[in-house]
Structure formats: C-alpha cells, structure tokens
Design a protein around this motif. Structure first.
Motif, PDB file in Angstrom:
ATOM      1  N   LYS A  43       7.670   5.405   6.672  1.00 24.45           N
ATOM      2  CA  LYS A  43       7.131   6.747   6.485  1.00 24.45           C
ATOM      3  C   LYS A  43       7.877   7.537   5.423  1.00 24.45           C
ATOM      4  N   SER A  44       9.168   7.366   5.353  1.00 20.42           N
ATOM      5  CA  SER A  44       9.940   8.139   4.372  1.00 20.42           C
ATOM      6  C   SER A  44       9.539   7.766   2.954  1.00 20.42           C
ATOM      7  N   ALA A  45       9.171   6.514   2.750  1.00 18.90           N
ATOM      8  CA  ALA A  45       8.738   6.056   1.429  1.00 18.90           C
ATOM      9  C   ALA A  45       7.232   6.164   1.255  1.00 18.90           C
ATOM     10  N   LYS A  46       6.525   6.521   2.317  1.00 20.55           N
ATOM     11  CA  LYS A  46       5.061   6.564   2.306  1.00 20.55           C
ATOM     12  C   LYS A  46       4.518   5.219   1.830  1.00 20.55           C
ATOM     13  N   HIS A  47       4.967   4.187   2.478  1.00 20.30           N
ATOM     14  CA  HIS A  47       4.646   2.830   2.063  1.00 20.30           C
ATOM     15  C   HIS A  47       4.376   1.954   3.280  1.00 20.30           C
ATOM     16  N   LEU A  48       3.349   1.130   3.178  1.00 19.84           N
ATOM     17  CA  LEU A  48       3.152   0.117   4.201  1.00 19.84           C
ATOM     18  C   LEU A  48       2.844  -1.216   3.541  1.00 19.84           C
ATOM     19  N   SER A  49       3.102  -2.261   4.290  1.00 17.43           N
ATOM     20  CA  SER A  49       2.856  -3.592   3.750  1.00 17.43           C
ATOM     21  C   SER A  49       2.279  -4.481   4.851  1.00 17.43           C
ATOM     22  N   LEU A  50       1.482  -5.416   4.412  1.00 17.82           N
ATOM     23  CA  LEU A  50       0.883  -6.416   5.300  1.00 17.82           C
ATOM     24  C   LEU A  50       1.475  -7.774   4.946  1.00 17.82           C
ATOM     25  N   HIS A  51       2.059  -8.431   5.952  1.00 22.73           N
ATOM     26  CA  HIS A  51       2.623  -9.751   5.757  1.00 22.73           C
ATOM     27  C   HIS A  51       1.758 -10.777   6.468  1.00 22.73           C
TER      28      HIS A  51
ATOM     29  N   CYS B 205       0.862  -1.183   0.000  1.00 26.76           N
ATOM     30  CA  CYS B 205       0.000   0.000   0.000  1.00 26.76           C
ATOM     31  C   CYS B 205       0.900   1.236   0.000  1.00 26.76           C
ATOM     32  N   ASP B 206       0.593   2.189  -0.846  1.00 26.55           N
ATOM     33  CA  ASP B 206       1.336   3.451  -0.897  1.00 26.55           C
ATOM     34  C   ASP B 206       0.377   4.612  -0.686  1.00 26.55           C
TER      35      ASP B 206
END
Lengths: 115, 114
Positions: free
Chosen positions: A68-76, A23-24
C-alpha cells in the motif's frame, strides 16, 4: 490520467518458471484489488483478489501481493503453464457512493508461457 | 449454467445507424455493467446499474443509452453510430460491492462502424 497502470504490455516466461505481473495505482482511496484473466474471443474471468487490509493472498499457483505504501500490487504465478497464456487485467475498487464502488481496470499485460 | 449472455456476437454498422446490444444474466445479480475495450486502454465503463429500474453513467457514456427494465437484462443502445464506437463491448454483472464486487463477464460483442 490512468489511475491503474500496468506498465508491461507483454511478458514472456518459460514453462515452469515464475511469472510476475505488476500493477500500480494512483488513488489511495482504492481498497479492493482484483485480477482478471482473458483469453482471446472470451470475456475476462476473475482470478484472485485482495483487500487493502491484507498484504498477501494465495490461491493455488496464484499469489497476489499488495504494497500500500508504494501503491503497487503484483501477481505471481508459480509454476507457469502454457494454459496461463492470456491477457491479465488488474482492477482497483473504491467506494464512491453508498450504493456503488468504482472499479477501474488497467490496460492489461499479455502473458506468453513458452513450452 | 449460462452466466452472462451477450447478443449479438458481431455486428457491422454504417455511420448513423442505430442498434441495441442485449445482455442477460441468470445469477440474480443486482449490479450490471457495460464496458468497452479498446487496444491499450483496458476496460472502460460506459454505464452501470445497481438494480432493476436504475442506471447511471460511467467513464465514457457519451453516444450510448441504457435501460434495465428487468433485473436480468441490461440493454445498451447506440442511437447514431460513429466510427469512434468501433470496439469490443463487454457486459458484466456482480452481486454487489467490496468482496461481492467480483464481476462475471459475457463473451463480448465486436462492433465495427464504417
């Protein structure tokens, strides 16, 4: 202009392996992030969340990572199970008024876990 | 343990007809929301309420009205239905904001406007 993006409409994973959903987001004001899971003909249900002051949150087989710096999250999801087959929505929240936090949902990623 | 209940589950309307979707929650939540879900677009907020007697516009409010006369109920009205309003509608509620912003959703109402 989509503020929350899930660039993979679908994902297939073998049972027992790791599922990674990405997710971005574009708005740096977002400070709380949530993942919801949705089965067909049902409403979304909350899965896991993370505050912007953290970079990882874990709940059983589910872990969310925030960069946060990449504005990215991921779900594992580890290990993936057939019952995890569903649509996963990423959501981001930002305070816009004293009484309200704006929540924006991504378009969703359909996960299929193959037995 | 009902949570959030939406009625009806399905409805077919003709263009120009009106209808009201009812949402009821039994969790004493302050905040309630109406969303629509369309293919490839996620959930888009139509209207929301931060308490009994209050309502506010979300991202896509045009063509819809809402009322929150009682804390547990949130009604969504379509005064003159249009084919563009064919969608799946979800109601949700939450305690508040931040960590309390986790939303609990109803099962949805599938609406077709012919």
């Amino acid at each position: 202009d989509q503020q929350v993006k899930q660039n993979s409409p679908s994902l297939s994973v073998q049972e027992g392996r790791i599922s990674i959903l990405n997710c971005d987001y574009t708005n740096s004001m977002f400070d709380y992030f949530l993942w919801y899971k949705k089965y067909p003909a049902e409403g979304p249900t909350f899965l896991i969340s993370i505050s912007s002051i953290k970079d990882k949150n874990e709940d059983g087989r589910f872990t969310v990572f925030l960069n946060k710096s990449a504005k990215h999250l991921s779900l594992h999801i580890v290990p993936s199970q057939p019952g995890d087959s569903a649509v996963y929505f990423c959501a981001a929240s930002a305070r816009v008024k004293t009484s309200y936090d704006k929540v924006i949902f991504g378009p969703g990623t359909s996960l299929s876990v193959i037995p | 343990n009902a949570g959030v209940t939406q009625t009806p589950k399905f409805r077919v309307l003709k263009t120009g007809q009106s209808m009201t979707l009812l949402c009821a929650q039994d969790m004493n939540h302050e905040y309630m929301y109406w969303y629509r879900q369309d293919p490839g677009m996620g959930l888009r907020l139509i209207h929301y309420s931060v308490g009994e007697g209050t309502t506010a516009k979300g991202e896509v409010p045009d063509g819809y009205n809402v009322s929150r006369l009682k804390k547990q109920n949130f009604l969504l009205g379509l005064e003159s239905a249009a084919p563009s309003q064919t969608s799946v509608y979800f109601c949700a509620s939450s305690y508040g904001r931040g960590a309390l912003a986790i939303q609990y959703f109803g099962a949805g109402t599938r609406l077709s406007v012919l």
